[in-house]
Design a protein around this motif. Structure first.
Motif, short mmCIF file in Angstrom:
data_model
loop_
_atom_site.label_atom_id
_atom_site.label_comp_id
_atom_site.label_asym_id
_atom_site.label_seq_id
_atom_site.Cartn_x
_atom_site.Cartn_y
_atom_site.Cartn_z
N MET A 1 0.85 -1.18 0.00
CA MET A 1 0.00 0.00 0.00
C MET A 1 0.89 1.23 0.00
SD MET A 1 -2.82 1.20 2.78
CE MET A 1 -3.90 -0.11 2.27
N ASN A 2 0.53 2.23 -0.80
CA ASN A 2 1.31 3.45 -0.82
C ASN A 2 0.45 4.62 -0.40
OD1 ASN A 2 -0.17 3.43 -3.31
ND2 ASN A 2 1.09 5.12 -3.96
N LYS A 3 1.10 5.63 0.16
CA LYS A 3 0.46 6.90 0.48
C LYS A 3 1.10 7.95 -0.40
CE LYS A 3 -2.07 5.64 4.11
NZ LYS A 3 -3.51 5.91 4.31
N ARG A 4 0.41 8.41 -1.43
CA ARG A 4 1.00 9.36 -2.36
C ARG A 4 0.81 10.78 -1.81
NH1 ARG A 4 0.65 9.13 -8.83
NH2 ARG A 4 2.00 7.40 -8.31
N PHE A 313 4.42 2.32 1.99
CA PHE A 313 5.38 3.35 1.61
C PHE A 313 4.66 4.65 1.25
CE2 PHE A 313 4.50 0.78 -2.15
CZ PHE A 313 4.15 1.73 -3.10
N ILE A 314 5.45 5.70 1.17
CA ILE A 314 4.95 7.02 0.80
C ILE A 314 5.66 7.45 -0.47
CG2 ILE A 314 4.82 9.45 1.50
CD1 ILE A 314 4.88 8.38 4.42
N GLU A 315 4.91 7.86 -1.48
CA GLU A 315 5.49 8.25 -2.75
C GLU A 315 5.40 9.76 -2.94
OE1 GLU A 315 3.75 6.38 -6.09
OE2 GLU A 315 5.07 7.33 -7.55
N SER A 365 8.08 -6.59 -3.35
CA SER A 365 7.28 -7.20 -4.41
C SER A 365 5.94 -6.49 -4.53
CB SER A 365 7.07 -8.68 -4.09
OG SER A 365 6.24 -9.29 -5.06
N GLY A 366 5.55 -6.17 -5.73
CA GLY A 366 4.32 -5.43 -5.99
C GLY A 366 4.54 -3.96 -6.25
N LEU A 367 5.73 -3.46 -5.92
CA LEU A 367 6.04 -2.05 -6.17
C LEU A 367 5.92 -1.71 -7.65
CD1 LEU A 367 7.09 0.67 -5.01
CD2 LEU A 367 9.41 -0.19 -5.44
N GLU A 368 6.28 -2.67 -8.49
CA GLU A 368 6.27 -2.41 -9.93
C GLU A 368 4.86 -2.21 -10.48
OE1 GLU A 368 5.57 -6.79 -9.49
OE2 GLU A 368 6.71 -5.23 -8.47
N LYS A 369 3.84 -2.56 -9.72
CA LYS A 369 2.47 -2.42 -10.18
C LYS A 369 1.92 -1.01 -9.94
CE LYS A 369 1.49 -7.31 -9.38
NZ LYS A 369 0.65 -8.30 -8.63
N ASN A 370 2.66 -0.19 -9.20
CA ASN A 370 2.23 1.17 -8.92
C ASN A 370 2.65 2.12 -10.03
OD1 ASN A 370 1.22 1.39 -5.86
ND2 ASN A 370 2.83 -0.15 -6.00
N GLU A 371 1.87 3.16 -10.22
CA GLU A 371 2.22 4.22 -11.18
C GLU A 371 3.18 5.17 -10.49
OE1 GLU A 371 -1.20 6.08 -12.81
OE2 GLU A 371 -2.10 4.21 -13.53
N ILE A 372 4.46 4.98 -10.71
CA ILE A 372 5.49 5.75 -10.02
C ILE A 372 5.77 7.03 -10.79
CG2 ILE A 372 7.91 5.70 -9.25
CD1 ILE A 372 7.57 2.67 -8.93
N TYR A 373 5.96 8.12 -10.05
CA TYR A 373 6.30 9.39 -10.70
C TYR A 373 7.52 9.22 -11.60
CZ TYR A 373 3.21 11.97 -7.49
OH TYR A 373 2.13 12.45 -6.81
#
Length: 439
Positions: A1-4, A313-315, A365-373
């Protein structure tokens, strides 16, 4: 889970505290230390092979895997999925329990023969003989329970409701030793009844072991010993009472010992009969062949699965932050995550089992599925972070930068290990891992 979080400028890097806990992150692309024990890397976890205590089989017998195939057997398709899954799991575990006690029985049984070597006389008393009988009793008990579970499965396959499949006329002893009700006259029960002699041995000794008491001699002799003492049940603990004398809830003082049946005879008959019945039932009647063996050598079979924490994590536009905390209280005080009911605070122990030195190991694992800046180049592990201005200014006791290019090169699922010196554990927030029985 990320907190953008939006940020107005690049997060400011603070000077690490003099007692910074980490100097570098071992690249996930590098070979892992102690690879002889790590047999597999899976997304979010590691599969190990560790030494087992004496007496524990290093791997399951193929029959256990065969029993699990029944979950997909067409002949059992009428049984509700959740019920079938639970019954098959129990059935396979019961078989493994029987195999374990049988293996332990023969291990101790061989030890009896070794203990006679180089002795200056005959063995009048050996305390190990008692434990040989204990294992035989446990073996018989598990084998008998296996039949009860199979009979329940047979009844359910033929449409008998669950509450009726647990009692008369579907009790195992009745199906073999008495006249069967018409509803029980099915091919599986006829197969079981055709092996009445084997069932009689299993049932007689199991009932005595568990319900009526036991008695055995104190010493032991070679099986080919012709001395009268070797034929005495008082002196020879390898002898068991005659099967015929065990009926009718008889007690030890009523038993006879004329047939000279040994513990080896009983164990062998139980195993052979059980395997013959399972082969006839699973392969002939239910047309469920055993699955093909795995490709890995038996010597490399794993026996331990470790789930690695996947930190929340926080993006930001410049970095992805992985907050670590040096105490549980510090983690609970991190309100950005503490208020989210989907997250739980867990501890990550320091271990040397991954890279050969003390480190905190997590999974991304799974980080690659997020839309990263697009501008993000690093994942930053930060210890006890404090932020102001919406994660524009981040203060931390220590921070480690993990280049994203290394994660992508390692296909992300490889564990990330952060070497530490003066921590025993750290705490992270992660998505709650609630599991169901069928998961």
């Amino acid at each position: 889970m990320n907190k953008r979080k939006k940020a107005r400028k690049e997060p400011r890097a603070s000077t690490a505290h003099p007692s910074a806990h980490a100097a570098e992150v071992k690249s996930p692309a590098q070979p892992l230390a102690h690879s002889s024990q790590i047999r597999m890397i899976i997304p979010g976890g590691l599969v190990y092979q560790l030494p087992l205590p004496s007496g524990v089989p290093p791997y399951d017998r193929p029959r256990r895997a065969h029993l699990h195939v029944l979950k997909e057997a067409s002949v059992l398709a009428s049984i509700p999925r959740s019920e079938l899954s639970a019954i098959i799991a129990s059935l396979a575990a019961t078989y493994a329990r029987a195999a374990y006690h049988e293996s332990r029985f023969f291990e101790l049984r061989r030890e009896l023969d070794k203990r006679r070597e180089n002795m200056p006389g005959e063995i009048l008393w050996d305390n190990l003989i008692e434990y040989v009988h204990f294992e035989l009793q446990a073996f018989a008990g598990a084998s008998r329970m296996l039949l009860d579970e199979l009979v329940y499965l047979i009844a359910r396959r033929h449409g008998i409701p669950s509450n009726r499949a647990k009692k008369k006329p579907w009790e195992t002893s009745d199906l073999v030793q008495r006249s069967r009700a018409a509803e029980c006259d099915v091919q599986e029960v006829r197969l079981l009844a055709s092996k009445a002699s084997w069932f009689g041995t299993l049932n007689a000794y199991r009932n005595s072991f568990f319900h009526h008491g036991w008695r055995h001699g104190s010493g032991h002799f070679p099986l080919d010993d012709v001395r009268p003492t070797a034929a005495s049940p008082v002196s020879n603990g390898l002898l068991v009472p005659d099967k015929a004398s065990l009926g009718g809830r008889s007690k030890p003082f009523e038993w006879t010992w004329t047939q000279k049946v040994t513990v080896d005879d009983v164990a062998r008959e139980i195993r052979v009969g059980t395997e013959e019945f399972l082969t006839g039932l699973l392969e002939s009647l239910w047309s469920t062949p055993p699955p093909p063996p795995g490709s890995a050598p038996l010597s490399e079979y794993p026996n331990l699965l470790v789930v690695l924490a996947k930190p929340a994590f926080i993006e930001t536009p410049r970095a992805i932050y992985l907050p670590f905390f040096s105490s549980r209280d510090r983690g609970l005080a991190f309100q950005l995550f503490a208020k989210d009911p989907r997250l739980e605070l867990v501890d990550v122990p320091v271990s040397s089992a991954v890279i050969g030195q003390r480190a905190l190991t997590v999974s991304l694992s799974g980080l690659e599925k997020n839309e990263i800046y697009p501008g993000v180049e690093f994942v930053e592990a930060v210890l006890d972070p404090e932020a102001s201005g919406g994660w524009v200014n981040v203060q931390a006791a220590a921070r480690i930068r993990i280049p994203l290019r290394e994660l992508w090169a390692a296909k992300v699922h490889c564990p990330v290990s952060i070497p530490v010196s003066d921590l025993e554990r750290a705490w992270v927030w992660r998505s709650s891992l609630m599991r169901d029985w069928d998961a």
